[in-house]
Design an enzyme around this catalytic site. Structure first.
Site, PDB file in Angstrom:
ATOM      1  N   TYR A 187     -25.387 -10.761  24.858  1.00 52.79           N
ATOM      2  CA  TYR A 187     -24.889  -9.744  23.918  1.00 52.79           C
ATOM      3  C   TYR A 187     -25.165 -10.207  22.488  1.00 52.79           C
ATOM      4  CZ  TYR A 187     -21.932  -8.373  27.966  1.00 52.79           C
ATOM      5  OH  TYR A 187     -21.452  -8.004  29.205  1.00 52.79           O
TER       6      TYR A 187
ATOM      7  N   CYS B 209      -0.701   6.419   6.940  1.00 54.16           N
ATOM      8  CA  CYS B 209      -2.093   6.134   7.332  1.00 54.16           C
ATOM      9  C   CYS B 209      -2.121   5.365   8.652  1.00 54.16           C
ATOM     10  CB  CYS B 209      -2.769   5.324   6.236  1.00 54.16           C
ATOM     11  SG  CYS B 209      -4.446   4.780   6.647  1.00 54.16           S
TER      12      CYS B 209
ATOM     13  N   ASP C 141     -20.226 -12.270  23.987  1.00 56.17           N
ATOM     14  CA  ASP C 141     -19.432 -11.536  22.994  1.00 56.17           C
ATOM     15  C   ASP C 141     -19.582 -10.048  23.274  1.00 56.17           C
ATOM     16  OD1 ASP C 141     -17.967 -10.742  20.820  1.00 56.17           O
ATOM     17  OD2 ASP C 141     -19.507 -11.219  19.333  1.00 56.17           O
TER      18      ASP C 141
ATOM     19  N   GLU D 160      -9.037 -11.280  17.375  1.00 56.84           N
ATOM     20  CA  GLU D 160     -10.187 -11.796  18.124  1.00 56.84           C
ATOM     21  C   GLU D 160      -9.750 -13.072  18.849  1.00 56.84           C
ATOM     22  OE1 GLU D 160     -13.776 -11.043  17.913  1.00 56.84           O
ATOM     23  OE2 GLU D 160     -13.457  -9.160  16.831  1.00 56.84           O
TER      24      GLU D 160
ATOM     25  N   CYS E  66       0.837  -1.207   0.000  1.00 55.22           N
ATOM     26  CA  CYS E  66       0.000   0.000   0.000  1.00 55.22           C
ATOM     27  C   CYS E  66       0.868   1.251   0.000  1.00 55.22           C
ATOM     28  CB  CYS E  66      -0.928   0.000   1.217  1.00 55.22           C
ATOM     29  SG  CYS E  66      -1.988   1.458   1.320  1.00 55.22           S
TER      30      CYS E  66
ATOM     31  N   GLN F  90     -19.632  -8.214  12.486  1.00 48.84           N
ATOM     32  CA  GLN F  90     -18.237  -8.518  12.185  1.00 48.84           C
ATOM     33  C   GLN F  90     -17.894  -8.083  10.764  1.00 48.84           C
ATOM     34  OE1 GLN F  90     -16.198  -9.372  14.396  1.00 48.84           O
ATOM     35  NE2 GLN F  90     -17.316 -10.406  16.025  1.00 48.84           N
TER      36      GLN F  90
ATOM     37  N   CYS G  33      -3.496   0.751   9.152  1.00 48.09           N
ATOM     38  CA  CYS G  33      -2.748  -0.506   9.230  1.00 48.09           C
ATOM     39  C   CYS G  33      -1.426  -0.288   9.946  1.00 48.09           C
ATOM     40  CB  CYS G  33      -2.474  -1.062   7.830  1.00 48.09           C
ATOM     41  SG  CYS G  33      -3.946  -1.574   6.915  1.00 48.09           S
TER      42      CYS G  33
ATOM     43  N   CYS H  47      -8.459   1.946  -0.624  1.00 51.62           N
ATOM     44  CA  CYS H  47      -8.031   1.212   0.577  1.00 51.62           C
ATOM     45  C   CYS H  47      -7.960  -0.272   0.238  1.00 51.62           C
ATOM     46  CB  CYS H  47      -9.003   1.459   1.721  1.00 51.62           C
ATOM     47  SG  CYS H  47      -8.542   0.617   3.239  1.00 51.62           S
TER      48      CYS H  47
ATOM     49  N   CYS I 154     -13.103  -9.156  21.124  1.00 49.56           N
ATOM     50  CA  CYS I 154     -12.292  -8.370  20.188  1.00 49.56           C
ATOM     51  C   CYS I 154     -11.248  -7.572  20.954  1.00 49.56           C
ATOM     52  CB  CYS I 154     -13.177  -7.451  19.346  1.00 49.56           C
ATOM     53  SG  CYS I 154     -14.233  -6.349  20.302  1.00 49.56           S
TER      54      CYS I 154
END
Length: 567
Positions: A409, A199, A477, A558, A193, A369, A202, A285, A504
């Site tokens: 959740y 940026c 979750d 995760e 990229c 997700q 990432c 992107c 997460c």
């Protein structure tokens, strides 16, 4: 007398009459000093609470690893703190608030802020932690109980030597920009990229994918060890990889800012610049799916056309959705395999996601997700864990051990619906009426007749559940910040046979499990903390820790932990 005054004064025009008045040198000096004070950056009072905790933890880890390597022979006892005595807050503050080097935002010239450093590790957020000391110098300093000044340098790798620009001081370290690499790590690759390095989206494109997932496995290990030293005994499985390391993300949220008196014809639209409060203009992107990348271009075009109407900037939404190839077809009657990819830019619109042969419809602005390519394996793992334990308990003579599944959740019903087969009853619990409505519709659309969704009260979330906990499994979750003691106390008091904790935010997950350990509800190798109040009815052991890479090229991971009730 007037001649003496004139000798020490400067004549300046008076605005009203054009006459001249005399100003003493003292007044002129005060004015110059005032101007200089305004131009000089205001010095921040460094506070520990403002520092990045993951950076401080990594510095501590590096120092302890250095001590261990240098102490293989003498077997001395490791100091409880480096640079000051344990608990000596005054000495700690004296060190951490007084950086020994200049920094750009502390008023120094850029040429004074350039240093060569050695990178000794990566924080959990993928930031390189570096020192000016060579490995030999660092070992000598640490073995004497000393502490180096550290630098947080993004886009670097362990083992590299780099030239950096010190930008901003923090508590015990300095944030820095990478100027260039002097000695490369063998793990470094060329990022594909063009925006990488500026940026903020990432952090790991300069690392090969195989090494990325190993780094994330270590992140999980580190989070659990830091939460509780007993958890360091727990094995962490290799990370389950994303089928695609690029082109996976089904949602992007580019944004822009309108600066005062700035022209609106060339406003940058994209994502934040690393270490700055400005937006980097991004035209494409690479981590977005093909549909999202098409939507990204359209969202930029629409925003640029309407830019004069914005006053303070905005955050845009680009989200992949699935639609019938025949626009007149009914979504409910169209198999998932016959849907085609599209996108929506409307936050008030609706999105359809496909997970294997299942379909989920929900508002575009709500949570779901964002890596559809890995979701079949992700939900499949949870389903297989539940079925595995149901079969094992059944083999022990506990027939029908897992008859009920509770999805706390539950959101739009992803896990409850994906795992409903094999259970007599599935109960999804949510505190959002809108999510409950979506979950009900999704259960009907997917033919999950044994699934029921109920509106739960956060203070009594299991109050409407009448199932026997001994034959019940619970999926939780929670958001990235994790759960809370109030919910965990309810979970322990309810005491389901199996708990699947999906997270997460791994540090928050490890913190929550440590809370359960502190209440005597989790044992490691048969040992658990003594609950000062009372011994809980349910005590769990950690059966498996399985990370999943839903966000390649970033530091996010995760993690799924399976807890099985032993008693």
């Amino acid at each position: 007398m007037s001649e003496n005054i004139a000798d020490h004064c400067t004549l300046q025009p008076t605005p009203e009459a054009g006459a001249k008045r005399m100003v003493s040198p003292e007044i002129q000096a005060n004015k110059r000093a005032k101007i200089q004070r305004k131009q000089k950056p205001k010095q921040r009072r460094l506070k520990k609470a403002d520092a990045d905790e993951t950076v401080l933890n990594t510095i501590d880890m590096i120092l302890r690893d250095t001590w261990n390597r240098g102490n293989l022979v003498s077997q001395q006892e490791m100091p409880t703190a480096f640079g000051w005595s344990a608990g000596d807050e005054e000495s700690e503050a004296a060190f951490c608030r007084n950086p020994p080097i200049p920094a750009k935002l502390a008023g120094a010239e850029a040429s004074e802020c350039e240093f060569e450093v050695y990178v000794y590790g990566l924080s959990e957020r993928g930031i390189g932690i570096a020192m000016q000391e060579s490995p030999e110098q660092l070992s000598e300093l640490v073995m004497q109980g000393g502490r180096p000044w550290a630098f947080a340098v993004p886009f670097t790798l362990q083992g590299e030597r780099a030239k950096i620009l010190a930008v901003r001081h923090e508590w015990g370290y300095t944030q820095a920009d990478l100027l260039h690499i002097l000695e490369k790590s063998p793990l470094r690759i060329d990022p594909p990229c063009t925006y990488f390095g500026k940026c903020s989206g990432c952090q790991l494109q300069h690392m090969g994918y195989t090494h990325q997932v190993e780094f994330k496995r270590q992140i999980v290990e580190r989070a659990f060890s830091q939460a509780n030293s007993s958890f360091s005994k727990l094995p962490v499985n290799p990370v389950s990889q994303s089928p695609v390391p690029y082109g996976y993300r089904t949602k992007l949220t580019p944004h822009f800012d309108i600066r005062k008196n700035a022209p609106t014809t060339s406003v940058p639209i994209g994502f934040g610049i690393v270490g700055q409060r400005r937006v980097l203009d991004i035209e494409d992107c690479m981590i977005g799916t093909d549909a999202v990348r098409r939507g990204f271009i359209q969202a930029r075009t629409d925003a640029q056309a309407k830019m004069p109407a914005y006053k303070r900037g905005a955050t845009l939404l680009v989200r992949e959705t699935n639609v019938p190839k025949d626009e007149s077809a009914d979504l409910s009657d169209t198999p998932a395999t016959e849907l085609t990819k599209s996108y929506t830019l409307d936050p008030k619109g609706w999105v359809v996601d496909v997970v294997g042969d299942l379909k989920f419809r929900y508002p575009a602005s709500s949570f779901f997700q964002n890596n559809a390519s890995i979701l079949p394996a992700f939900t499949g793992y949870v389903r297989e864990e539940l079925l595995k334990w149901s079969h094992q308990l059944d083999a022990k003579g506990e027939t029908g051990a897992l008859r009920t599944l509770i999805d706390a959740y539950c959101g739009s019903g992803l896990f409850g619906i994906a795992c409903h087969q094999g259970f007599e009853k599935v109960i999804g619990i949510e505190i959002s009426k809108e999510s409950i409505s979506c979950a009900d519709d999704n259960a009907k659309m997917n033919g999950a007749d044994n699934v029921e969704f109920i509106l739960g009260d956060a203070t009594c979330i299991f109050g409407k559940v009448d199932s026997d906990p001994a034959s019940t499994a619970v999926i939780i979750d929670p958001p990235r910040k994790g759960s809370n003691p109030e919910f965990l106390d309810q979970l322990i008091a309810y005491g389901p046979r199996v708990i699947i904790y999906i997270a997460c935010g791994v540090p928050a997950q490890a913190r929550d499990l440590n809370y359960m350990y502190s209440q005597g509800a989790i044992s490691v190798d048969g040992e658990s903390a003594t609950n000062p109040n009372s011994k809980p009815l349910a005590v769990y052991r950690v059966s498996a820790i399985q990370p999943f890479d839903l966000f390649p090229q970033t530091y996010h991971v995760e993690n799924i932990v399976t807890l099985v009730r032993d008693n």
